[in-house]
Motif scaffolding. Sequence first.
Motif, PDB file in Angstrom:
ATOM      1  N   ASN A  27     -44.300  80.780 -69.144  1.00  0.00           N
ATOM      2  CA  ASN A  27     -44.070  80.146 -70.450  1.00  0.00           C
ATOM      3  C   ASN A  27     -42.719  79.446 -70.593  1.00  0.00           C
ATOM      4  O   ASN A  27     -41.722  79.898 -70.048  1.00  0.00           O
ATOM      5  CB  ASN A  27     -44.097  81.199 -71.573  1.00  0.00           C
ATOM      6  CG  ASN A  27     -45.330  82.051 -71.546  1.00  0.00           C
ATOM      7  OD1 ASN A  27     -46.404  81.571 -71.205  1.00  0.00           O
ATOM      8  ND2 ASN A  27     -45.188  83.331 -71.899  1.00  0.00           N
ATOM      9  N   SER A  32     -45.482  81.907 -75.761  1.00  0.00           N
ATOM     10  CA  SER A  32     -45.957  83.223 -75.341  1.00  0.00           C
ATOM     11  C   SER A  32     -47.347  83.024 -74.757  1.00  0.00           C
ATOM     12  O   SER A  32     -47.862  81.897 -74.719  1.00  0.00           O
ATOM     13  CB  SER A  32     -46.004  84.184 -76.530  1.00  0.00           C
ATOM     14  OG  SER A  32     -47.111  83.847 -77.355  1.00  0.00           O
ATOM     15  N   ASP A  53     -46.158  87.455 -70.718  1.00  0.00           N
ATOM     16  CA  ASP A  53     -45.000  87.265 -71.603  1.00  0.00           C
ATOM     17  C   ASP A  53     -43.743  87.743 -70.889  1.00  0.00           C
ATOM     18  O   ASP A  53     -43.689  88.889 -70.393  1.00  0.00           O
ATOM     19  CB  ASP A  53     -45.188  88.063 -72.902  1.00  0.00           C
ATOM     20  CG  ASP A  53     -46.166  87.378 -73.850  1.00  0.00           C
ATOM     21  OD1 ASP A  53     -46.190  86.133 -73.874  1.00  0.00           O
ATOM     22  OD2 ASP A  53     -46.912  88.094 -74.554  1.00  0.00           O
ATOM     23  N   GLN A  57     -40.337  87.967 -75.073  1.00  0.00           N
ATOM     24  CA  GLN A  57     -41.388  87.026 -75.501  1.00  0.00           C
ATOM     25  C   GLN A  57     -42.643  87.782 -75.918  1.00  0.00           C
ATOM     26  O   GLN A  57     -43.000  88.790 -75.285  1.00  0.00           O
ATOM     27  CB  GLN A  57     -41.784  86.102 -74.353  1.00  0.00           C
ATOM     28  CG  GLN A  57     -40.913  84.893 -74.160  1.00  0.00           C
ATOM     29  CD  GLN A  57     -41.551  83.883 -73.215  1.00  0.00           C
ATOM     30  OE1 GLN A  57     -42.390  84.233 -72.399  1.00  0.00           O
ATOM     31  NE2 GLN A  57     -41.129  82.636 -73.325  1.00  0.00           N
ATOM     32  N   LEU A 190     -32.763  84.818 -74.834  1.00  0.00           N
ATOM     33  CA  LEU A 190     -33.510  83.967 -73.886  1.00  0.00           C
ATOM     34  C   LEU A 190     -32.725  82.699 -73.579  1.00  0.00           C
ATOM     35  O   LEU A 190     -32.602  82.275 -72.422  1.00  0.00           O
ATOM     36  CB  LEU A 190     -34.885  83.602 -74.471  1.00  0.00           C
ATOM     37  CG  LEU A 190     -35.977  84.670 -74.364  1.00  0.00           C
ATOM     38  CD1 LEU A 190     -37.127  84.360 -75.306  1.00  0.00           C
ATOM     39  CD2 LEU A 190     -36.486  84.778 -72.926  1.00  0.00           C
TER      40      LEU A 190
END
Lengths: 273, 273, 273, 273
Positions: A27, A32, A53, A57, A190
């Motif tokens: 991703n 997700s 994921d 996520q 992230l």
Amino acid sequence: MAEFVFEGKKVYYEIHGEKGEPLVVLNGIMMSTLSWKPFIKDFSKNNVLILVDFLDQGRSDRMTESYDHSIQVRLVDALVDVLPYDKVNVMGISYGGEIAVQYAVEHPDKVRRLVLANTAGRTSSWLRKIGDGWNEVAKHKDGFAYYLTTIPVIYSTEFFEKRADWMDGREKTLKAYFSREDVLEALIRLTDSSRDYDYVDRLHEITCPTLVISASEDVLVPPTEQIILHQHIKNSSYVTINGSGHASMYESPSAYAALTLGFINLDDDGINV
Amino acid sequence: MAEFVFEGKKVYYEIHGEKGEPLVVLNGIMMSTLSWKPFIKDFSKNNVLILVDFLDQGRSDRMTESYDHSIQVRLVDALVDVLPYDKVNVMGISYGGEIAVQYAVEHPDKVRRLVLANTAGRTSSWLRKIGDGWNEVAKHKDGFAYYLTTIPVIYSTEFFEKRADWMDGREKTLKAYFSREDVLEALIRLTDSSRDYDYVDRLHEITCPTLVISASEDVLVPPTEQIILHQHIKNSSYVTINGSGHASMYESPSAYAALTLGFINLDDDGINV
Amino acid sequence: MAEFVFEGKKVYYEIHGEKGEPLVVLNGIMMSTLSWKPFIKDFSKNNVLILVDFLDQGRSDRMTESYDHSIQVRLVDALVDVLPYDKVNVMGISYGGEIAVQYAVEHPDKVRRLVLANTAGRTSSWLRKIGDGWNEVAKHKDGFAYYLTTIPVIYSTEFFEKRADWMDGREKTLKAYFSREDVLEALIRLTDSSRDYDYVDRLHEITCPTLVISASEDVLVPPTEQIILHQHIKNSSYVTINGSGHASMYESPSAYAALTLGFINLDDDGINV
Amino acid sequence: MAEFVFEGKKVYYEIHGEKGEPLVVLNGIMMSTLSWKPFIKDFSKNNVLILVDFLDQGRSDRMTESYDHSIQVRLVDALVDVLPYDKVNVMGISYGGEIAVQYAVEHPDKVRRLVLANTAGRTSSWLRKIGDGWNEVAKHKDGFAYYLTTIPVIYSTEFFEKRADWMDGREKTLKAYFSREDVLEALIRLTDSSRDYDYVDRLHEITCPTLVISASEDVLVPPTEQIILHQHIKNSSYVTINGSGHASMYESPSAYAALTLGFINLDDDGINV
């Protein structure tokens, strides 16, 4: 639909389809497993589709401290170990493409074919500032400001105009979603995990057949970055989806799916002209 | 491997593969069924591949008088009638793409998906002059002059340099081939058959999912022509193979095959984002 | 209007204008001093314009044997020696740009500013074949075949359509002109003189401010060649004239003149941001 | 250096140079007369340069309530009335280009030549959202967040890397500047004044010679917007500065100045090929 434990964290993944070459999909940062729902039918028709994921996520566990890309690369390795294949095909977009690059460099024996969409070989100093901006805005816990700073920029002007209703829906949904503190904290982590990414000097270690995909209107990870990938990955083909922005899988789903499926289902022998 | 009689002429065609969506491939002007040999394995793995020589090409009969595109369009229709399918997927490159455009306009019920590579919607006055030049040179029956005038221009500079040995082989083979009077006469007729082609005003009648493919270094049918296709064919996706010239299937075989196979094997339902 | 003797040959040149920075203009292969007539008023308003015919061009002497670029480079040096300037600004297009490159490398002290339009740093193996094709066609002494092989390719499709009348005029004039044996022989020699040109490794020796101009639809010396110039000439700026083919000075005269005049009239100090 | 009163507000402007065609320069949104300092020497050598601060910019008066573009267009008209010229040449970048478009439409008799850099003919719904984002961030009065959201995006990745020190200086200066409440309020008003701009349907009313300039890496007002300008303004030329972002005058000052000065100094007669 399935999960495994990785370094003490729960990782959520899904398997769709029963036969054919396995396709692991990685991703982008704000995506997700749910993001790929419109693609499941095509991606699992003649292939085994594996969605996952990343940490921070979707339905995988949240982290509490900062980290860099390497933990997500190890997560992919752990995922592949769980799967019943010696080699997998990997397609990643943006953040997911960058994790894919590193996985292919570190585990050349496990990647059969690689598809890198809207991906860079490094986080340029420019992109780092863009990410810093997202995180500086996130601190103010203003979901609308965060939405406006991060989302329109990933679509092309043309798509934004043509799909005004759809974009309005995104705005409503994401404005609320980005107003959740836990979500913003995960997104900050992230984003920060990409700060020091630079694999340009190791791109030449990727030897599997690789397809590099640009989108002509991608302003976040523009074609100048994919040219670097193509120049350093010897066995790579390089195409552009015209008129599309950074979220190319949503702007040009047919072209995106055709490229991914067409490429991973090519024969091992290659086409020798 | 197989043939049928069409308007008193023998048409040569080949079928490869046994299952999956049928794919009819239409040749560029100086190509024949033989040109696709390196692609047969991939194109027939999950699809039934149908190759065919147009009139004045390969192992189909030669014509004696001049004609226009319409006879080749009727030939395709006759071919499809011979096949056991209600609908076929059609991929054409250059001249073949132009016949495919016309076939899709005239027989919308028979085309499931369409792939148009290095294709124009009309013969521009510029391209007409280029073709007139080929034919003016052909009159001198100098195979080398004809080779030099028609072949290098369809490859990119980069490919020409990287594949110097292969190009030398082409030169040797084609110089001899173009020295045959019957070959030059057939090529003159094929080139002339494109003079009055202009389907721009009817492109909007194409309703099946269509993939338009440009090659960034195509100097013969440049991206400006494919933009016209994409703008007029409503249900079209548009990609560019970077670094490749007009003979994109030879310069970027993996990208070319991935795009073709990926696109024709997408589900009927489309991907609805 | 003026001439001098160079290595036993008469060289024709013209001077227009009386004040301002001197601008030496170097012709493309099939051009002559006459080709710049529409530009004289603008080019000589605030500048001293110097036009010149290379050997085998226009009103300069014809050669009898083959030669390479070096004689034209020496011709430019002789011309500059005749002029009353320590340094000149040089603008060259195509062939003229290639001579300008070599002159700037060999005589860095004599070039103040350099404008290179539709120019390459080397004759690629691809371009060599294109030139060989022109010469192979020339052997048949068919002015129309030579016209069709060499001229349409230097214009964009768009210009060809918009200026159909003007192109018809060119065809009539040039078909007759190219039917003259002495003309074809001169063009054969000029084309052959480019065969072994390769200054890529010396481009870094150019230190004067340089403007590199591409035309987006130039199929003969495409942007991929100007990117090489820009990457190797440190002090270079790089622009593209959109929609124009190889004969960019005719397709986009205002942009062409603006770029040339604007660049050579910039101050010596540069603009330091 | 000079000022005049317009609708009760003080407007600051500067005149440099004494002879030649007058050049009125219109600023981008976050610029002021000061921004052009490095260009004054060249712009005033053979031209009379007129710099001006829009309302809410630089040394012109601040506004207190919201407004749209029309007040700035009237300001330009008032400025031109103050100047001793029947016609002026106008160059605008981004916001300034958009005001220039409207001025040229409304006062065709007063504009001799027009240069539009990094300019759109309308505020697309996409760009409106980007502007809304800037203003949503501005509300938090966090100068660093505002800097990160608005400034890096106007430079190309390549420039950002090459000129890291200069960018660091910008960051330090602008972070402080954007921390001032009055500055943010003025920027909010300026940004909002663009929300409803749409002159696409009136672009055809521009009849003076016009030069449209794109920058290949401009992600804010990308080439797709300048193509609209070029298609609708009949008497326009269209060039691209390669490798440059939205702040093209800083990234490629020589190309930018050459284009502007070269174009406005062309003769009234045009170049008739």
